[in-house]
Design a protein around this motif. Structure first.
Motif, short mmCIF file in Angstrom:
data_model
loop_
_atom_site.label_atom_id
_atom_site.label_comp_id
_atom_site.label_asym_id
_atom_site.label_seq_id
_atom_site.Cartn_x
_atom_site.Cartn_y
_atom_site.Cartn_z
N LEU A 238 0.83 -1.21 0.00
CA LEU A 238 0.00 0.00 0.00
C LEU A 238 0.86 1.26 0.00
N ALA A 239 1.97 1.21 0.76
CA ALA A 239 2.86 2.39 0.83
C ALA A 239 3.42 2.71 -0.55
N GLY A 240 3.56 1.67 -1.39
CA GLY A 240 4.05 1.90 -2.75
C GLY A 240 3.01 2.59 -3.63
N LEU A 241 1.73 2.57 -3.21
CA LEU A 241 0.66 3.16 -4.01
C LEU A 241 0.32 4.58 -3.56
N ASN A 242 0.67 4.92 -2.32
CA ASN A 242 0.27 6.21 -1.77
C ASN A 242 1.49 6.98 -1.27
N PRO A 243 1.84 8.08 -1.95
CA PRO A 243 3.04 8.83 -1.56
C PRO A 243 3.01 9.27 -0.10
N ALA A 244 1.80 9.51 0.47
CA ALA A 244 1.74 9.95 1.86
C ALA A 244 2.21 8.86 2.82
N TRP A 245 2.25 7.63 2.36
CA TRP A 245 2.66 6.51 3.22
C TRP A 245 4.05 5.99 2.87
N ALA A 246 4.75 6.66 1.94
CA ALA A 246 6.03 6.14 1.46
C ALA A 246 7.05 6.01 2.59
N TYR A 247 6.85 6.77 3.69
CA TYR A 247 7.78 6.68 4.83
C TYR A 247 7.95 5.24 5.30
N LEU A 248 6.90 4.43 5.11
CA LEU A 248 6.93 3.06 5.63
C LEU A 248 8.07 2.25 5.01
N LEU A 249 8.42 2.61 3.77
CA LEU A 249 9.45 1.82 3.07
C LEU A 249 10.82 2.03 3.69
N ALA A 250 10.97 3.06 4.53
CA ALA A 250 12.25 3.28 5.21
C ALA A 250 12.31 2.55 6.55
N GLU A 251 11.19 1.91 6.95
CA GLU A 251 11.17 1.20 8.23
C GLU A 251 11.46 -0.28 8.01
N PRO A 252 12.22 -0.89 8.92
CA PRO A 252 12.52 -2.30 8.74
C PRO A 252 11.32 -3.20 9.00
N ALA A 253 11.13 -4.20 8.15
CA ALA A 253 10.15 -5.25 8.43
C ALA A 253 10.92 -6.38 9.13
N HIS A 254 10.28 -7.51 9.28
CA HIS A 254 10.95 -8.60 9.98
C HIS A 254 11.79 -9.46 9.04
N VAL A 255 12.83 -10.06 9.59
CA VAL A 255 13.64 -11.11 8.96
C VAL A 255 13.94 -10.87 7.49
N PRO A 256 14.78 -9.89 7.19
CA PRO A 256 15.11 -9.68 5.79
C PRO A 256 16.00 -10.82 5.25
N PRO A 257 15.73 -11.36 4.09
CA PRO A 257 16.57 -12.39 3.51
C PRO A 257 17.86 -11.78 2.93
N ASP A 258 18.79 -12.66 2.52
CA ASP A 258 20.13 -12.21 2.13
C ASP A 258 20.15 -11.23 0.96
N GLU A 259 19.31 -11.46 -0.05
CA GLU A 259 19.41 -10.62 -1.25
C GLU A 259 18.92 -9.20 -0.98
N VAL A 260 18.36 -8.99 0.23
CA VAL A 260 17.81 -7.69 0.57
C VAL A 260 18.87 -6.59 0.48
N TRP A 261 20.11 -6.91 0.82
CA TRP A 261 21.14 -5.87 0.80
C TRP A 261 21.31 -5.30 -0.59
#
Lengths: 338, 448
Positions: free
Chosen positions: B125-148
């Motif tokens: 949803l954050a990808g669809l609404n610029p007002a929520w884009a801040y969420l993409l800077a917050e960590p989610a849980h258990v990032p896999p290796d290719e995340v870097w």
């Protein structure tokens, strides 16, 4: 199956504005009462006829002079016109006039307003020629003009028993009353229904199972060419049934064409869509066919959140200007009110 | 007549175009019904489907309570609900995400929790609404290796923090390899991640970061380097501090630096003071704040508690503020204790071990009337408050309710948020407090 209600419960205040309160005075015999009622009905017919022919003249004047200034001058005139229509005992037509202000905010208001004026005139003309209309259409015209229909007469018609899915519910405040609309869809008959109830602002409305519930019930429909409004004649119980079956997005135009062919004034019809993907401005199927949302709906974020780019079952109210989402069923089959 | 022509005629007036208005309305009615009935579906632009969720949904009762809280019931406790749900690694029902993201757009403090509890759908949803884009800077849980290589900046931060906990050197080396390609915002956050597991092996990397183009990055590196007494920055600061603050028996003397040179600025001293502060005093405070605290006892010939209590003359306020800031930056409990004795500043409590923090706050509460300063001090003590502090506050509330009820409100609200909710059984004398604690007690039970 659980029992949850009493048979034939009465709705609280059935507020047909100017409803049938034709009570008889004390001391008049039965024959006198019938005669009095007939006279009253005749008086009403002629008052309505006068009011609607005035409406016809007013509309012709507006179109004759031009509606370019409507945004500035019309609202005051509409107030006045609506009052006169109430006095003429045509509250349905009065309500339509009152709601005209809604179109003025739209960018394409001239076209919308012309459409509304044209349909109002069509109603007045249809009332004038009512005798020549088929009975169901005549009933539709009378209902739209605002003739009251008593609960008793509705309940006296054969009821439709089905497992009815509660597909939507909306409360709206108007004139110090809260109007609750509950939309239902029948599993076996495929029929759609809308149960309307009223309560004074601040007082609780009669409880009704929430969207997502399925009830075994008998509904009695108000007369008309495209009957939708109904009374709950008998509540039998709740049924565990899961999300309601729906129609495809691509089937909606044919469905709406059928509704409008029977009742050209229809401006609200419930839809249950199956396999619809929520978009930022509409509902699409997997072939890319899309129905637009009503401008007032904005971006349907909650609906988008539940859909997540995947097909879901959605109930929405069709209106000429687009859909108003009512309920969405999530992947676990749970109903979410929108 | 086509629709557009009907509309334009209606606008200017049918009379002017010699069209009978009745016939215009009749044609319009026919056309409007035909248009409504004949409208074909348009082309939709459905968004790409969201990926599957990886975390379980919160229990139904917890979701229902969240909905009530979002509608206003005990709204102050929302943060605790979110923090608890984030810690338990559960996600909220999809339909609640938009309301929560709207809240996060106004309130930064809950964004980190939202990153966790809104799951995959929240990011979608954050990808669809610029007002929520801040969420993409917050960590989610258990990032896999290719995340870097491929992840959002929040996921990459979480990945780096996790790697740092496992293998501090590997995290630093990974960072070093692609450093110049990172955004300034990411660089500043990445530097703070190095505070975890900090050692002299990180010193060269951090020293180099003092030359970063972005001030936030330089500042973060300087703050962390003060925790390494043998770092080059710590030695340079020590050399400055040695000249500026001197001892003479039990009296201390301070003299602010005459100017702020490039070398000082490179070490994180900001030349411009905040509004209302004397410029040279500001420089003095920052030098003291970035000097390793271990330097002072030898240099001044006294233990920290005597230093903290000593009189310093003209620049006492600036020097004490510098030590306070240093105690917090360097997480030095001995100094925090000594400074707190001299002046009970809330920020210092955070450096003390929880048990001691609770005891000291309790002593303060017992000995003072309720005022704004006490509420502020207590506001700095995170939940859950220990038995001792809770009892002291409860006594204070009961006492204040009897004598000055108008003063008890804020304390009751704070106590409701911070007490261990199991204390609801003992708070019967204060119904409002008991109700809040019971609400939290049930709220936490539902999230188990």
């Amino acid at each position: 199956m659980r029992r949850w209600g009493q048979a034939a419960t009465r709705n609280a205040g059935d507020a047909e504005a100017g409803g049938a309160r034709a009570g008889a005075g004390a001391g008049i015999g039965a024959g006198g009462r019938v005669a009095a009622r007939r006279t009253q009905a005749e008086q009403r017919e002629s008052r309505v006829a006068v009011g609607l022919s005035e409406l016809e003249r007013w509309l012709a004047d507006q179109i004759g002079q031009g509606i370019a200034q409507a945004r500035q001058s019309a609202p005051a005139e509409w107030d006045d016109l609506a009052r006169r229509l109430v006095d003429a005992q045509a509250p349905g037509a009065a309500g339509t006039v009152t709601r005209l202000t809604r179109v003025l905010g739209a960018e394409d208001w001239p076209g919308l307003l012309l459409g509304e004026y044209a349909l109002l005139r069509l109603l007045a003309v249809a009332h004038r020629r009512a005798a020549a209309l088929p009975e169901p259409l005549r009933q539709t015209v009378r209902a739209r003009v605002g003739y009251p229909v008593t609960r008793e007469s509705v309940l006296a018609t054969p009821a439709v028993r089905d497992h009815w899915d509660v597909v939507g519910c909306r409360d709206e405040e108007q004139d110090r009353l809260v109007a609750r609309r509950v939309w239902l869809a029948g599993r076996t008959t495929g029929r759609l229904a809308m149960v309307l109830s009223f309560s004074p602002v601040g007082q609780p409305l009669e409880s009704f199972p929430p969207p997502g519930a399925t009830i075994d019930a008998d509904l009695a429909f108000y007369p008309g060419a495209s009957p939708l409004r109904a009374l709950l004649a008998e509540r039998r119980g709740l049924v565990d049934a899961g999300p309601p079956p729906g129609t495809k997005v691509s089937q909606v135009p044919a469905l709406i064409a059928e509704v409008l062919a029977a009742d050209p004034w229809s401006d609200s019809w419930p839809l249950v869509l199956d396999g619809a993907v929520a978009c930022l401005d509409g509902l699409a199927d997997d072939e890319g066919n899309a129905l637009p949302l009503h401008p007032s709906a904005g971006v349907p974020w909650r609906l988008l959140a539940v859909s997540g780019g995947r097909p879901v079952t959605v109930a929405a109210e069709w209106t000429p200007r687009g859909l108003l989402p009512l309920t969405v069923w999530n992947e676990d089959g749970g109903a979410v009110r929108l | 007549m086509p629709w557009e022509e009907l509309v334009s005629t209606a606008l200017v007036g049918a009379d002017r175009r010699a069209v009978p208005p009745e016939s215009l309305l009749e044609r319009a009615a026919e056309q409007v019904v035909r248009m409504r009935a004949g409208r074909r579906p348009g082309r939709g632009r459905p968004p790409a489907p969201a990926a599957a969720e990886t975390m379980p949904l919160v229990p139904g009762a917890a979701a229902d309570r969240l909905a009530r809280m979002l509608a206003g019931e005990q709204g102050r406790l929302l943060t605790e609900w979110l923090e608890t749900a984030a810690a338990r690694r559960v996600r909220v029902p999809a339909e609640m995400i938009p309301g929560l993201l709207d809240l996060g757009a106004r309130d930064r403090s809950i964004r980190a929790c939202l990153g966790a509890v809104t799951g995959v759908r929240g990011r979608w949803l954050a990808g669809l609404n610029p007002a929520w884009a801040y969420l993409l800077a917050e960590p989610a849980h258990v990032p896999p290796d290719e995340v870097w290589e491929l992840g959002t900046s929040g996921d990459r931060r979480a990945f780096l923090a996790a790697l740092r906990r496992r293998d501090p050197a590997a995290a630093r080396e990974l960072l070093d390899r692609g450093w110049s390609a990172e955004t300034p915002e990411d660089r500043a956050v990445f530097v703070t991640i190095l505070a975890d597991g900090l050692g002299m092996a990180d010193e060269p990397f951090l020293e180099a970061a003092l030359d970063d183009r972005r001030r936030e990055v330089r500042q973060a590196a300087a703050d962390i380097l003060t925790r390494l007494p043998r770092s080059r920055l710590a030695l340079r600061m020590t050399a400055r501090a040695r000249r500026l603050v001197t001892g003479n028996g039990s009296r201390l003397r301070a003299e602010p630096p005459p100017h702020c040179d490039d070398a000082m600025e490179r070490d994180g001293v900001r030349a411009r003071p905040p509004a209302g502060m004397e410029t040279r005093g500001w420089w003095l405070q920052q030098v003291v704040a970035h000097t390793p605290l271990s330097f002072w006892p030898d240099h001044l010939g006294m233990p920290p508690d005597e230093i903290a209590a000593a009189r310093i003359g003209d620049w006492q306020r600036e020097v004490r503020m510098g030590w306070t800031r240093a105690a917090i930056l360097q997480r030095d409990a001995t100094w925090a204790r000594a400074l707190f004795e001299a002046e009970p500043l809330t920020d210092l409590l955070a450096v003390l071990p929880p048990e001691e923090r609770s005891r000291r706050a309790a002593e303060l509460v017992a000995g003072h009337p309720v005022d704004g300063q006490m509420v502020m001090m207590l506001g700095g003590v995170p939940r859950p408050w220990g038995q001792r502090l809770a009892r002291a506050v409860l006594n204070k509330i009961v006492e204040t309710t009897r004598t000055q009820p108008w003063n008890a409100g804020e304390l009751i609200r704070l106590a409701g948020e911070r007490f261990d909710p199991a204390m609801h059984e003992y708070a019967g004398e204060v119904p409002e407090l008991a109700a809040t604690l019971r609400f939290r007690f049930e709220m936490l039970k539902e999230l188990e």
